[in-house]
Write an enzyme that holds these catalytic residues in place. Sequence first.
Site, PDB file in Angstrom:
ATOM      1  N   HIS A  58       0.851  -1.202   0.000  1.00 17.97           N
ATOM      2  CA  HIS A  58       0.000   0.000   0.000  1.00 17.97           C
ATOM      3  C   HIS A  58       0.880   1.243   0.000  1.00 17.97           C
ATOM      4  O   HIS A  58       1.503   1.573   1.007  1.00 17.97           O
ATOM      5  CB  HIS A  58      -0.904  -0.004   1.232  1.00 17.97           C
ATOM      6  CG  HIS A  58      -1.851   1.151   1.303  1.00 17.97           C
ATOM      7  ND1 HIS A  58      -3.226   0.987   1.331  1.00 17.97           N
ATOM      8  CD2 HIS A  58      -1.642   2.497   1.350  1.00 17.97           C
ATOM      9  CE1 HIS A  58      -3.804   2.174   1.401  1.00 17.97           C
ATOM     10  NE2 HIS A  58      -2.859   3.108   1.411  1.00 17.97           N
ATOM     11  N   HIS A  60       1.269   5.364  -2.075  1.00 19.72           N
ATOM     12  CA  HIS A  60       0.686   6.349  -3.010  1.00 19.72           C
ATOM     13  C   HIS A  60       1.821   6.904  -3.863  1.00 19.72           C
ATOM     14  O   HIS A  60       2.409   7.937  -3.528  1.00 19.72           O
ATOM     15  CB  HIS A  60      -0.018   7.465  -2.236  1.00 19.72           C
ATOM     16  CG  HIS A  60      -1.184   6.983  -1.445  1.00 19.72           C
ATOM     17  ND1 HIS A  60      -2.488   7.188  -1.848  1.00 19.72           N
ATOM     18  CD2 HIS A  60      -1.253   6.273  -0.286  1.00 19.72           C
ATOM     19  CE1 HIS A  60      -3.306   6.634  -0.964  1.00 19.72           C
ATOM     20  NE2 HIS A  60      -2.579   6.068   0.000  1.00 19.72           N
ATOM     21  N   GLN A 153      -9.498   9.886  -3.837  1.00 22.09           N
ATOM     22  CA  GLN A 153      -9.036  10.618  -2.644  1.00 22.09           C
ATOM     23  C   GLN A 153     -10.108  11.542  -2.072  1.00 22.09           C
ATOM     24  O   GLN A 153     -10.246  11.679  -0.860  1.00 22.09           O
ATOM     25  CB  GLN A 153      -7.796  11.448  -3.005  1.00 22.09           C
ATOM     26  CG  GLN A 153      -7.294  12.380  -1.911  1.00 22.09           C
ATOM     27  CD  GLN A 153      -6.564  11.643  -0.800  1.00 22.09           C
ATOM     28  OE1 GLN A 153      -5.445  11.196  -0.974  1.00 22.09           O
ATOM     29  NE2 GLN A 153      -7.208  11.495   0.345  1.00 22.09           N
ATOM     30  N   HIS A 211      -9.509   2.267   0.872  1.00 20.10           N
ATOM     31  CA  HIS A 211      -9.189   2.938   2.127  1.00 20.10           C
ATOM     32  C   HIS A 211     -10.460   2.870   2.950  1.00 20.10           C
ATOM     33  O   HIS A 211     -11.523   3.312   2.479  1.00 20.10           O
ATOM     34  CB  HIS A 211      -8.816   4.397   1.867  1.00 20.10           C
ATOM     35  CG  HIS A 211      -7.420   4.591   1.364  1.00 20.10           C
ATOM     36  ND1 HIS A 211      -6.982   4.084   0.177  1.00 20.10           N
ATOM     37  CD2 HIS A 211      -6.358   5.246   1.924  1.00 20.10           C
ATOM     38  CE1 HIS A 211      -5.704   4.411   0.018  1.00 20.10           C
ATOM     39  NE2 HIS A 211      -5.300   5.107   1.050  1.00 20.10           N
ATOM     40  N   GLU A 214     -10.316   5.054   7.891  1.00 21.83           N
ATOM     41  CA  GLU A 214      -9.028   5.662   8.250  1.00 21.83           C
ATOM     42  C   GLU A 214      -9.309   6.920   9.070  1.00 21.83           C
ATOM     43  O   GLU A 214      -9.230   8.055   8.589  1.00 21.83           O
ATOM     44  CB  GLU A 214      -8.199   6.008   6.995  1.00 21.83           C
ATOM     45  CG  GLU A 214      -6.786   6.470   7.371  1.00 21.83           C
ATOM     46  CD  GLU A 214      -5.962   6.940   6.191  1.00 21.83           C
ATOM     47  OE1 GLU A 214      -6.495   6.990   5.066  1.00 21.83           O
ATOM     48  OE2 GLU A 214      -4.772   7.274   6.391  1.00 21.83           O
ATOM     49  N   ASP A 310       2.791   3.388   2.572  1.00 16.14           N
ATOM     50  CA  ASP A 310       1.757   4.425   2.418  1.00 16.14           C
ATOM     51  C   ASP A 310       2.320   5.716   1.838  1.00 16.14           C
ATOM     52  O   ASP A 310       1.936   6.132   0.756  1.00 16.14           O
ATOM     53  CB  ASP A 310       1.042   4.686   3.751  1.00 16.14           C
ATOM     54  CG  ASP A 310      -0.350   5.275   3.563  1.00 16.14           C
ATOM     55  OD1 ASP A 310      -0.845   5.273   2.408  1.00 16.14           O
ATOM     56  OD2 ASP A 310      -0.953   5.730   4.536  1.00 16.14           O
TER      57      ASP A 310
HETATM   58 FE   FE2 Z   1      -3.258   5.199   1.916  1.00 15.56          FE
END
Ligand code: FE2
Length: 428
Positions: A58, A60, A153, A211, A214, A310
Amino acid sequence: MSFDLIIRNARLHRRNTLVDIAVTNGKFARIASDISESATREIDAVGRLVSPPFIDAHVHLDAVLTVGQPRYNTSGTLLEGIQIWSERKPSLTREDVKQRVLEEVRWEVAQGTLHIRSHVDVCDPALTALRALLEVREEVRDICDIQLVAFPQDGILSFPNGRELMRKAMELGCDIVGGIPHYEWTRDMGVEDVHYAFALAKEFNRDIDCHCDETDDPHSRFTEVMAADTIEQGWQGRVTASHCTAMHSYDNAYAFKLMRLLARAGMHVIANPFDNVVLQGRFDTYPKRRGITRVKELLAAGVNVALGHDSIMDPWFPLGRGDMLAAAQLALFLCHMSGYDEINDVLDLITTNAAKTLRISDRYGIDEDKPADFLVLDAPTAFEALRLLPARLHVFKQGREVASTIPARSNVKRQGDDEGGEVTYRIE
Ligand code: FE2
């Protein structure tokens, strides 16, 4: 008979006796206690750990190495990070994204990570980052395998044309369907976010990695929606919930009900120790919550758990260098997995467990006839690797050395001793 490569005196995880590992035509040809034949190249591991490659399950990639652009995150919070990213997004170009990602992938490969699952923000009408990452995915195949997740996002329902952008991302060639239910404006929209991800996954016959939850908010309960959809849609084994930090804050009665449901649904959970501990607990005074999901308890409940980095030098996490072993070490601390067996088992979170999550187990691992992907660590065991974060001496992909590292050496000189003595950080 002669092989292309033999790694001699290698220690495999959970195997007490040393083995020789022979490679031919990019595959593991033989693994045996003493191979009498020779090879074009031979490496004596001298009892060091030889591991399947690390997996960053995971990350980005579209945001890596943007720290400070256009400004640094002064509060350190998730929400300011998302705000800064929205300011950076308009200046994304194909060249900008590709240059940063190609560099960061080199960092991960140098440290033994040969598989990456990257989320890519698709809340951009031009889908600039996605188009660049689709090119990178193909260009780096010689050193790293990348899976791309369509990641909304700013929300699927809460962002203009969110559904259409998700669909377009899948049409362009994304591997996995993402989602972000807890970030949608309302609870109902969050539920619909999950349902839409499943509808899209079924339409394109793809896996799912959302996601999910979170947040520190114990009322954020979308992982259960993912589990119910997984069972109802027959998508067992194909669904991952990432982050799940709210699980840290659920009361135990609900948390254990949820963990049983996740196990029944065959879902995977990915924790991201760096970002979770830095971004969660921000509304707390003291005590401050760690934020990371219940890794130890999930494993005990039979749920497959993997780890991701991440962020690497981005608006959410300004530090890091893409070392999955460091992520595993941090998870070990945060999740109280410091029992002897637990320390050894933590290696699985960035190797075999992550391979299950990415559904690449059929071609992953040190077994005869599988692709010869592996690394030689400058440590004899997983326990020592997690203690020392040692150099990844050799990294091989399909039998070709794709990275190598010369370990640092330290020397201490007592008074009157000009030569000094090497410090090994080991009990001999
Ligand atoms: Fe993430």
